[in-house]
Design a protein around this motif. Structure first.
Motif, PDB file in Angstrom:
ATOM      1  N   PRO A  90       9.852   7.250  13.073  1.00  0.00           N
ATOM      2  CA  PRO A  90      11.076   7.876  13.565  1.00  0.00           C
ATOM      3  C   PRO A  90      12.295   7.791  12.650  1.00  0.00           C
ATOM      4  O   PRO A  90      13.311   8.434  12.930  1.00  0.00           O
ATOM      5  N   VAL A  91      12.234   7.017  11.557  1.00  0.00           N
ATOM      6  CA  VAL A  91      13.428   6.801  10.739  1.00  0.00           C
ATOM      7  C   VAL A  91      13.635   7.988   9.805  1.00  0.00           C
ATOM      8  O   VAL A  91      12.722   8.339   9.042  1.00  0.00           O
ATOM      9  N   PRO A  92      14.819   8.617   9.799  1.00  0.00           N
ATOM     10  CA  PRO A  92      15.050   9.751   8.901  1.00  0.00           C
ATOM     11  C   PRO A  92      15.019   9.315   7.436  1.00  0.00           C
ATOM     12  O   PRO A  92      15.697   8.358   7.062  1.00  0.00           O
ATOM     13  N   PRO A  93      14.235   9.977   6.592  1.00  0.00           N
ATOM     14  CA  PRO A  93      14.262   9.656   5.159  1.00  0.00           C
ATOM     15  C   PRO A  93      15.592  10.026   4.520  1.00  0.00           C
ATOM     16  O   PRO A  93      16.364  10.843   5.034  1.00  0.00           O
ATOM     17  N   PHE A  94      15.874   9.369   3.402  1.00  0.00           N
ATOM     18  CA  PHE A  94      17.012   9.661   2.531  1.00  0.00           C
ATOM     19  C   PHE A  94      18.369   9.436   3.204  1.00  0.00           C
ATOM     20  O   PHE A  94      19.361  10.046   2.815  1.00  0.00           O
ATOM     21  N   CYS A  95      18.393   8.560   4.213  1.00  0.00           N
ATOM     22  CA  CYS A  95      19.652   8.140   4.836  1.00  0.00           C
ATOM     23  C   CYS A  95      20.483   9.327   5.306  1.00  0.00           C
ATOM     24  O   CYS A  95      21.728   9.298   5.268  1.00  0.00           O
ATOM     25  N   GLY A  96      19.813  10.369   5.751  1.00  0.00           N
ATOM     26  CA  GLY A  96      20.523  11.539   6.255  1.00  0.00           C
ATOM     27  C   GLY A  96      20.828  12.584   5.210  1.00  0.00           C
ATOM     28  O   GLY A  96      21.273  13.691   5.560  1.00  0.00           O
ATOM     29  N   THR A 100       0.853  -1.179   0.000  1.00  0.00           N
ATOM     30  CA  THR A 100       0.000   0.000   0.000  1.00  0.00           C
ATOM     31  C   THR A 100       0.890   1.230   0.000  1.00  0.00           C
ATOM     32  O   THR A 100       2.027   1.193   0.485  1.00  0.00           O
ATOM     33  N   THR A 101       0.398   2.323  -0.548  1.00  0.00           N
ATOM     34  CA  THR A 101       1.248   3.476  -0.829  1.00  0.00           C
ATOM     35  C   THR A 101       1.943   4.015   0.412  1.00  0.00           C
ATOM     36  O   THR A 101       3.142   4.315   0.377  1.00  0.00           O
ATOM     37  N   ALA A 102       1.218   4.163   1.508  1.00  0.00           N
ATOM     38  CA  ALA A 102       1.822   4.756   2.702  1.00  0.00           C
ATOM     39  C   ALA A 102       3.000   3.933   3.201  1.00  0.00           C
ATOM     40  O   ALA A 102       4.066   4.470   3.542  1.00  0.00           O
ATOM     41  N   THR A 103       2.820   2.632   3.262  1.00  0.00           N
ATOM     42  CA  THR A 103       3.886   1.757   3.732  1.00  0.00           C
ATOM     43  C   THR A 103       5.037   1.715   2.742  1.00  0.00           C
ATOM     44  O   THR A 103       6.216   1.831   3.108  1.00  0.00           O
ATOM     45  N   ALA A 104       4.709   1.565   1.455  1.00  0.00           N
ATOM     46  CA  ALA A 104       5.737   1.365   0.443  1.00  0.00           C
ATOM     47  C   ALA A 104       6.558   2.622   0.193  1.00  0.00           C
ATOM     48  O   ALA A 104       7.795   2.548   0.080  1.00  0.00           O
ATOM     49  N   LEU A 105       5.919   3.785   0.090  1.00  0.00           N
ATOM     50  CA  LEU A 105       6.690   5.000  -0.118  1.00  0.00           C
ATOM     51  C   LEU A 105       7.589   5.306   1.066  1.00  0.00           C
ATOM     52  O   LEU A 105       8.705   5.818   0.902  1.00  0.00           O
ATOM     53  N   THR A 106       7.132   4.995   2.267  1.00  0.00           N
ATOM     54  CA  THR A 106       7.979   5.221   3.432  1.00  0.00           C
ATOM     55  C   THR A 106       9.199   4.310   3.401  1.00  0.00           C
ATOM     56  O   THR A 106      10.313   4.734   3.738  1.00  0.00           O
ATOM     57  N   SER A 107       9.020   3.063   2.971  1.00  0.00           N
ATOM     58  CA  SER A 107      10.180   2.180   2.830  1.00  0.00           C
ATOM     59  C   SER A 107      11.104   2.665   1.712  1.00  0.00           C
ATOM     60  O   SER A 107      12.334   2.583   1.829  1.00  0.00           O
ATOM     61  N   LEU A 108      10.537   3.174   0.626  1.00  0.00           N
ATOM     62  CA  LEU A 108      11.363   3.657  -0.473  1.00  0.00           C
ATOM     63  C   LEU A 108      12.250   4.817  -0.036  1.00  0.00           C
ATOM     64  O   LEU A 108      13.447   4.852  -0.343  1.00  0.00           O
ATOM     65  N   THR A 109      11.694   5.788   0.682  1.00  0.00           N
ATOM     66  CA  THR A 109      12.481   6.966   1.022  1.00  0.00           C
ATOM     67  C   THR A 109      13.406   6.743   2.215  1.00  0.00           C
ATOM     68  O   THR A 109      14.454   7.373   2.302  1.00  0.00           O
ATOM     69  N   THR A 158       3.403  13.644   4.201  1.00  0.00           N
ATOM     70  CA  THR A 158       4.595  14.232   3.579  1.00  0.00           C
ATOM     71  C   THR A 158       5.722  14.334   4.596  1.00  0.00           C
ATOM     72  O   THR A 158       6.891  14.040   4.289  1.00  0.00           O
ATOM     73  N   GLN A 159       5.405  14.710   5.826  1.00  0.00           N
ATOM     74  CA  GLN A 159       6.422  14.782   6.869  1.00  0.00           C
ATOM     75  C   GLN A 159       6.898  13.387   7.280  1.00  0.00           C
ATOM     76  O   GLN A 159       8.066  13.203   7.633  1.00  0.00           O
ATOM     77  N   VAL A 160       6.011  12.414   7.207  1.00  0.00           N
ATOM     78  CA  VAL A 160       6.388  11.049   7.565  1.00  0.00           C
ATOM     79  C   VAL A 160       7.465  10.510   6.631  1.00  0.00           C
ATOM     80  O   VAL A 160       8.453   9.921   7.081  1.00  0.00           O
ATOM     81  N   HIS A 161       7.295  10.729   5.313  1.00  0.00           N
ATOM     82  CA  HIS A 161       8.206  10.041   4.393  1.00  0.00           C
ATOM     83  C   HIS A 161       9.123  10.953   3.580  1.00  0.00           C
ATOM     84  O   HIS A 161      10.023  10.459   2.897  1.00  0.00           O
ATOM     85  N   LEU A 162       8.918  12.279   3.689  1.00  0.00           N
ATOM     86  CA  LEU A 162       9.752  13.188   2.898  1.00  0.00           C
ATOM     87  C   LEU A 162      10.483  14.237   3.729  1.00  0.00           C
ATOM     88  O   LEU A 162      11.166  15.097   3.159  1.00  0.00           O
TER      89      LEU A 162
END
Length: 379
Positions: A148-154, A94-103, A171-175
């Motif tokens: 809590p995981v920072p997107p884009f590996c810092g 699902t988009t919310a889970t998958a985009l968060t894993s992607l970023t 947007t704040q969750v994954h970007l």
């Protein structure tokens, strides 16, 4: 010996994500390695030489599954120019889970976004895409507390995303951490990406949602193919303006399954023992009354076992579906029994409806939903 990624067939009805293999949890860390000058692992991941790459653009196309794209590549002049390989999405697809894993490069167990609609407290439901609660008594949590995981590996890349999403909690969750630039039309994605590359940005992340939207409304037929042609033009325009020594990586968050029939309404024998529903139609969670979990799983297996995998939460965790064991707080967001379709059906929740009957859906663990494309272009 298990089935390898390249051996998965389009009609496989239950595919567990391999979070260590190419896919959403490994792609962004690989891109960050490239811009940090560590290309050996990246070249193995993408099966193409990236030693001469200075800048990377990642384009995420919401809803474009590998098994929907591959048979149509002959129609798509620009996408057909890339080096194509398979990757895994995550669970649920699902988009919310998958985009968060992607970023973030994190598994669902690590980032805690375990679905589209998840429980908050006792009986509230959080819609993670809209970042809204089903009750006024329990408001949406702070995005950084929820994920809590920072997107884009810092890293702090330029992010080109749709203007309608500018102020959402998701947007704040994954970007968060990305420097956001918003697009209003498809062509402006090209302009925003080009401006960032011209300014010397090493990593740019762009997102387009049209394929998913069209698939939901019209299915995977002629309208879907028209949208793919438009996206192919978008990719062609990007390739035309990319500076030398730039890589474009095109991927997706999940695939799609056509679901022609209305959602399956749960039998009263089941709903009598259930106090709350969450998740999505193709990964429906049942929150059971105290002590009723095993009974609900037994009854649901009898009713729906021919069209779905019926699993208790413990069975889901034992299979490693989330890529580890979520925190207690994240586990409280999901239910006690999961219904995960293995056939083209979805499960009804009266509080999870919209203006349209969705003709294509995702969220489950079929190959059509789980396997995503990773296309690489090097200028």
């Amino acid at each position: 010996m298990g089935t390898t990624l390249d051996e998965i067939m389009p009609r496989d009805s239950f595919v567990l994500p391999d979070y260590a293999s190419p896919g959403l949890t490994t792609l962004m860390p690989t891109m960050v390695d490239i811009v940090r000058g560590r290309t050996e692992a990246a070249e193995e991941f993408l099966r193409t030489s990236l030693a001469e790459v200075d800048q990377v653009v990642v384009l995420a196309l919401d809803g474009l599954g590998f098994f929907q794209l591959e048979p149509r590549l002959g129609l798509l002049t620009n996408l057909g120019r890339g080096v194509l390989r398979r990757g895994y999405s995550v669970a649920p697809t699902t988009t919310a889970t998958a985009l968060t894993s992607l970023t973030t490069g994190a598994t669902p167990a690590e980032h805690g976004v375990l679905g589209y609609r998840v429980r908050l407290g006792g009986h509230a439901i959080l819609n993670t895409l809209r970042w809204s609660s089903s009750t006024q008594e329990v408001g949406p949590p702070l995005p950084m507390d929820f994920q809590p995981v920072p997107p884009f590996c810092g890293e702090t890349p330029v992010v080109v995303t749709k203007y309608l999403f500018a102020k959402t909690g998701f947007t704040q969750v994954h970007l968060r951490g990305g420097r956001l630039r918003y697009w209003h039309t498809m062509s402006s994605i090209v302009s925003k990406v080009l401006a960032a590359l011209t300014d010397g940005e090493r990593l740019v992340f762009a997102y387009y949602d049209g394929i998913d939207t069209v698939a939901h409304e019209f299915g995977l037929g002629a309208a879907y193919e028209r949208e793919l042609v438009m996206v192919d033009d978008l990719v062609g325009m990007l390739l035309d303006v990319l500076p030398n020594r730039t890589a474009l990586v095109v991927t997706a968050d999940h695939g799609q399954v056509e679901v022609p029939s209305p959602p399956v309404k749960l039998d009263t024998d089941v709903t009598a023992l259930v106090k709350l529903l969450s998740g999505e139609g193709r990964f429906r969670w049942l929150h059971c009354h105290h002590g009723a979990t095993e009974r609900v799983a037994e009854i649901a297996s009898g009713y729906y076992g021919e069209v779905a995998r019926v699993m208790t939460r413990d069975e889901v965790l034992d299979l490693g579906i989330f890529g580890g064991i979520p925190t207690d707080g994240a586990l409280a967001r999901v239910g006690d029994v999961a219904l995960v379709p293995t056939a083209p059906v979805s499960f009804y929740d009266p509080d999870d409806t919209g203006a349209l009957q969705l003709l294509s859906r995702h969220g489950g663990l079929t190959a059509a939903e789980m396997i995503i494309p990773i296309l690489t272009f090097v200028r």
